[in-house]
Design a protein around this motif. Structure first.
Motif, mmCIF file in Angstrom:
data_model
loop_
_atom_site.group_PDB
_atom_site.id
_atom_site.type_symbol
_atom_site.label_atom_id
_atom_site.label_comp_id
_atom_site.label_asym_id
_atom_site.label_seq_id
_atom_site.Cartn_x
_atom_site.Cartn_y
_atom_site.Cartn_z
ATOM 1 N N TYR A 244 31.334 -9.391 -14.985
ATOM 2 C CA TYR A 244 31.687 -9.025 -16.355
ATOM 3 C C TYR A 244 33.133 -9.356 -16.700
ATOM 4 C CZ TYR A 244 27.366 -6.395 -15.906
ATOM 5 O OH TYR A 244 26.070 -6.041 -15.690
ATOM 6 N N GLU A 262 32.943 -13.054 -29.807
ATOM 7 C CA GLU A 262 32.021 -11.923 -29.691
ATOM 8 C C GLU A 262 31.540 -11.766 -28.250
ATOM 9 O OE1 GLU A 262 31.221 -9.665 -31.894
ATOM 10 O OE2 GLU A 262 32.537 -10.560 -33.397
ATOM 11 N N PHE A 263 31.327 -12.896 -27.573
ATOM 12 C CA PHE A 263 30.920 -12.845 -26.173
ATOM 13 C C PHE A 263 32.022 -12.220 -25.325
ATOM 14 C CE2 PHE A 263 30.948 -14.662 -21.940
ATOM 15 C CZ PHE A 263 29.646 -14.437 -21.524
ATOM 16 N N ASP A 264 33.282 -12.623 -25.568
ATOM 17 C CA ASP A 264 34.399 -12.029 -24.815
ATOM 18 C C ASP A 264 34.469 -10.526 -25.045
ATOM 19 O OD1 ASP A 264 35.035 -14.498 -23.852
ATOM 20 O OD2 ASP A 264 36.666 -14.874 -25.269
ATOM 21 N N GLN A 265 34.283 -10.125 -26.322
ATOM 22 C CA GLN A 265 34.298 -8.696 -26.622
ATOM 23 C C GLN A 265 33.149 -7.977 -25.909
ATOM 24 O OE1 GLN A 265 36.590 -6.951 -28.207
ATOM 25 N NE2 GLN A 265 35.441 -5.080 -27.822
ATOM 26 N N MET A 266 31.976 -8.619 -25.890
ATOM 27 C CA MET A 266 30.843 -8.022 -25.199
ATOM 28 C C MET A 266 31.121 -7.895 -23.703
ATOM 29 S SD MET A 266 26.981 -9.533 -24.758
ATOM 30 C CE MET A 266 27.623 -10.762 -23.597
ATOM 31 N N ALA A 267 31.736 -8.953 -23.120
ATOM 32 C CA ALA A 267 32.053 -8.906 -21.695
ATOM 33 C C ALA A 267 33.041 -7.785 -21.391
ATOM 34 C CB ALA A 267 32.621 -10.256 -21.242
ATOM 35 N N ARG A 268 34.058 -7.622 -22.271
ATOM 36 C CA ARG A 268 35.010 -6.529 -22.056
ATOM 37 C C ARG A 268 34.327 -5.179 -22.171
ATOM 38 N NH1 ARG A 268 38.482 -10.164 -24.913
ATOM 39 N NH2 ARG A 268 37.893 -9.226 -26.905
ATOM 40 N N SER A 269 33.426 -5.066 -23.174
ATOM 41 C CA SER A 269 32.700 -3.804 -23.331
ATOM 42 C C SER A 269 31.830 -3.521 -22.114
ATOM 43 C CB SER A 269 31.842 -3.857 -24.604
ATOM 44 O OG SER A 269 32.644 -4.070 -25.751
ATOM 45 N N LEU A 270 31.146 -4.567 -21.608
ATOM 46 C CA LEU A 270 30.313 -4.374 -20.421
ATOM 47 C C LEU A 270 31.161 -4.016 -19.207
ATOM 48 C CD1 LEU A 270 27.751 -7.304 -20.801
ATOM 49 C CD2 LEU A 270 27.292 -4.873 -21.061
ATOM 50 N N ARG A 273 32.169 -0.536 -19.673
ATOM 51 C CA ARG A 273 31.013 0.324 -19.439
ATOM 52 C C ARG A 273 30.694 0.407 -17.949
ATOM 53 N NH1 ARG A 273 26.646 1.921 -22.588
ATOM 54 N NH2 ARG A 273 25.485 3.493 -21.393
#
Length: 513
Positions: A244, A262-270, A273
Motif C-alpha cells: 500500500y 485519486e489512486f495515490d489518495q486511495m493507497a494512502r487511505s489503505l 487503514r
C-alpha cells in the motif's frame, strides 16, 4: 481550455492525417497542373505550330509557282496559270487560316490564365494573315487583269507583279515568325515543365519527410501521454500484492493524472487503514493478553493473597517474640532478626506483585475530576526528589504557563507518573537529566517525560507496552502496560519515542477538563 486525453490524441492523429492530406492534395494539384501543361503543349501549341509549318510550306510552294508563272513567255499560259492560282490558292489559304484560328480559340478554353494573352496574340496574327491572304487574292486578280489585255503594258504588269511578290514575301515572313514564336513558346513551356517537375518532386519529398516526422512526433507524444497508464497498472498490481506504499506521482490535469492522484489518495487511505487495523489488532492482542493475565491474576491473588497475609502476620508475631527472647549470643539474635527482616521484605514484595496483578486483572474505574496537571506533577516530583538526587538525576520542570486542567483520577495519574519517573531513573544508572514538560494542545494536554539515558532499539520499543515484557532484571513487565491501560481509560494515550544513545521520551495525552 483543458482537453481530455482522448481529444488530444484525436487531435494529434488528425494533425497527422491533415499533413498527409496536404501532401496528397499538393501532389494531385501538381499532377493536374502538369496535365494541363501537357495538354496545352500537345493539343494546343504543337498543333498550331504544325498548322503554321503547313501554311509556310503552302506559301513557299505558292511563291515558287508564282515565279514559274512569271517566267512563262506565253501570255496565254501565264493568264491560265494566274487564273488557276487565284481559284486555288486564295480559298485554300483562307480555309487553312480559319482552321488555325478555330484551333487558337479552342486553346483559349483550356489555356491557363497566364497564357491567354499569348493565345489571343496568335489569333490576331492569324487574322492578320487572313487579311493579307485576301490582299494577295486581289493582287493576283490585278496581275491577271494586267495580263488579260491583247497588248499588256509592261509597266502595269511590272507594278502588279511587284505588289504580288511583296505580299507573298510579307505572308511568308509572317508565317516564319509565327512558327518560330510557337517553337520558342513550346520550348519555354517544356523547359518550365521540366523545372517545375523537378521542384515539385523535391517539394513532395520534403513534405513527405515532414509528414513522416509529424507522424513519428505525434506517435511519440501519444506514447508519452499514455505512459502514466502503464504506471497506473503497475501501481494497481502493487496494491493487489498488498504493497500500500505505492505512490504514482503523476502530474497533469488529464483523466489519467486525476485518476493517478485519486489512486495515490486511495493507497494512502489503505495504508492508513492497514496501520489502524494493525494497531487495533495489536490492541486487541494486548487486550486478550490482559484478559488472560486477569484470569490468571485473579486465581493467583485468590490462592496467594490470603496466605501472604497470614505469613506477614506470623512474621510480625515472630519479630515480637524474637525481640523478647533470650539468645546465647548477640550474633545469633542479630542473625534471627535479619532473617525475619528478609522474610518481611520478600512478603512485602510478593504483596506488591500480587497488587499489580490485581490492578491488571481488575482495573479500577477512574473517578474523573478536573485536576491541575502541573500540581500533580509537582507533587510527584517533590515526593521522589530525594530518590532522584541520590541517583544523580537533575530534574528540569518545563511547565507551560496557563496549562489547562485535565479530566483525570489523581490517584491513578500519580501512579502513572511514579512509574515513568522510576523507569527514567533506572535508565540513567550514572545520572543524567530528566525533563518534565507540559504542552497545551487544541483538545488535550500533552505531558512529556524525557531522559538522557541509553535509549532503546526499535525492536524493544515496539514491544514496550506488552504485558510481561521487560528488559530489567527482576521486573514484572506490568508497569507500562498498566500505565497505558490507565491512560486509555482516561480517554488519553501513552506513547514512546527513543533513539539508541540519545535517551527516551514518553508522551502522555490527557483530555482537557
Amino acid at each position: 481550455m483543458k482537453l481530455s486525453l482522448a481529444t488530444r490524441i484525436f487531435l494529434g492523429y488528425a494533425l497527422v492525417l491533415l499533413t498527409f492530406g496536404a501532401v496528397s492534395l499538393f501532389s494531385v494539384a501538381e499532377l493536374h497542373r502538369n496535365r494541363l501543361e501537357i495538354r496545352l503543349v500537345s493539343q494546343g501549341y504543337l498543333q498550331l505550330s504544325q498548322d503554321a509549318a503547313a501554311l509556310e510550306t503552302f506559301q513557299t510552294s505558292q511563291e515558287k509557282d508564282t515565279e514559274r508563272v512569271l517566267e512563262q513567255n506565253s501570255v496565254e499560259t501565264r493568264r491560265a496559270l494566274i487564273r488557276l492560282a487565284s481559284l486555288y490558292y486564295a480559298p485554300q489559304m483562307a480555309q487553312r487560316l480559319e482552321a488555325a484560328r478555330a484551333k487558337a480559340r479552342e486553346v483559349l478554353t483550356f489555356a491557363p490564365e497566364g497564357e491567354v494573352p499569348f493565345v489571343m496574340e496568335l489569333d490576331s496574327r492569324f487574322a492578320e494573315l487572313a487579311r493579307n491572304s485576301q490582299a494577295y487574292g486581289h493582287a493576283v486578280e490585278a496581275v491577271f487583269t494586267a495580263l488579260a489585255s491583247e497588248s499588256p503594258e509592261s509597266q502595269e504588269v511590272a507594278r502588279a507583279t511587284n505588289e504580288l511578290r511583296q505580299l507573298e514575301s510579307a505572308i511568308g515572313r509572317e508565317l516564319r515568325v509565327l512558327r518560330a514564336t510557337l517553337t520558342n513558346r513550346i520550348r519555354e513551356r517544356v523547359d518550365g515543365a521540366e523545372e517545375r517537375e523537378r521542384r515539385t518532386g523535391l517539394t513532395i519529398i520534403a513534405l513527405s519527410i515532414m509528414a513522416i516526422g509529424v507522424g513519428v512526433g505525434v506517435t511519440a507524444w501519444s506514447a508519452r501521454t499514455l505512459r502514466p497508464v502503464r504506471t497506473l497498472i503497475e501501481g494497481v498490481s502493487r496494491i493487489g500484492r498488498g504493497d500500500y506504499s505505492a505512490q504514482l506521482g503523476v502530474r497533469g490535469e488529464d483523466e489519467v493524472a486525476l485518476l493517478a492522484r485519486e489512486f495515490d489518495q486511495m493507497a494512502r487511505s489503505l495504508q492508513a487503514r492497514e496501520a489502524q487495523l494493525k494497531s487495533q489488532a495489536e490492541a486487541l492482542m494486548r487486550a486478550e493478553q490482559l484478559a488472560a493475565v486477569g484470569r490468571i491474576s485473579a486465581q493467583i491473588v485468590h490462592e496467594v493473597r490470603n496466605p501472604l497475609s497470614s505469613i506477614g502476620l506470623n512474621v510480625e508475631l515472630l519479630q515480637d517474640a524474637v525481640d523478647s527472647a533470650q539468645f546465647d549470643s548477640q550474633d545469633t539474635a542479630t542473625e534471627a532478626r535479619e532473617l525475619l527482616s528478609a522474610v518481611t521484605h520478600e512478603v512485602d514484595r510478593l504483596t506488591d506483585v500480587t497488587e499489580q496483578y490485581l490492578r491488571m486483572a481488575r482495573p479500577a474505574r477512574p473517578d474523573l475530576e478536573p485536576e491541575d496537571i502541573t500540581a500533580v506533577l509537582d507533587g510527584v516530583l517533590d515526593f521522589t526528589r530525594e530518590e532522584l538526587v541520590r541517583a544523580g538525576v537533575e530534574v528540569v520542570r518545563d511547565f507551560a504557563p496557563g496549562t489547562p486542567r485535565v479530566l483525570a483520577d489523581q490517584g491513578q495519574l500519580r501512579q502513572v507518573f511514579l512509574n515513568l519517573l522510576r523507569n527514567s531513573r533506572e535508565a540513567m544508572p550514572t545520572g543524567g537529566r530528566l525533563t518534565v514538560a507540559t504542552i497545551p494542545q487544541e483538545g488535550d494536554v500533552e505531558v512529556t517525560v524525557r531522559d538522557t539515558g541509553n535509549g532503546m532499539t526499535e525492536e524493544v520499543r515496539r514491544h514496550l507496552f506488552e504485558p510481561f515484557f521487560t528488559t530489567k532484571e527482576g521486573g514484572t513487565g506490568l508497569g507500562l502496560a498498566v500505565s497505558q491501560q490507565i491512560l486509555q481509560a482516561h480517554g488519553g494515550s501513552l506513547s514512546c519515542q527513543s533513539i539508541p544513545g540519545q535517551g527516551t521520551t514518553f508522551v502522555l495525552r490527557l483530555p482537557r477538563a
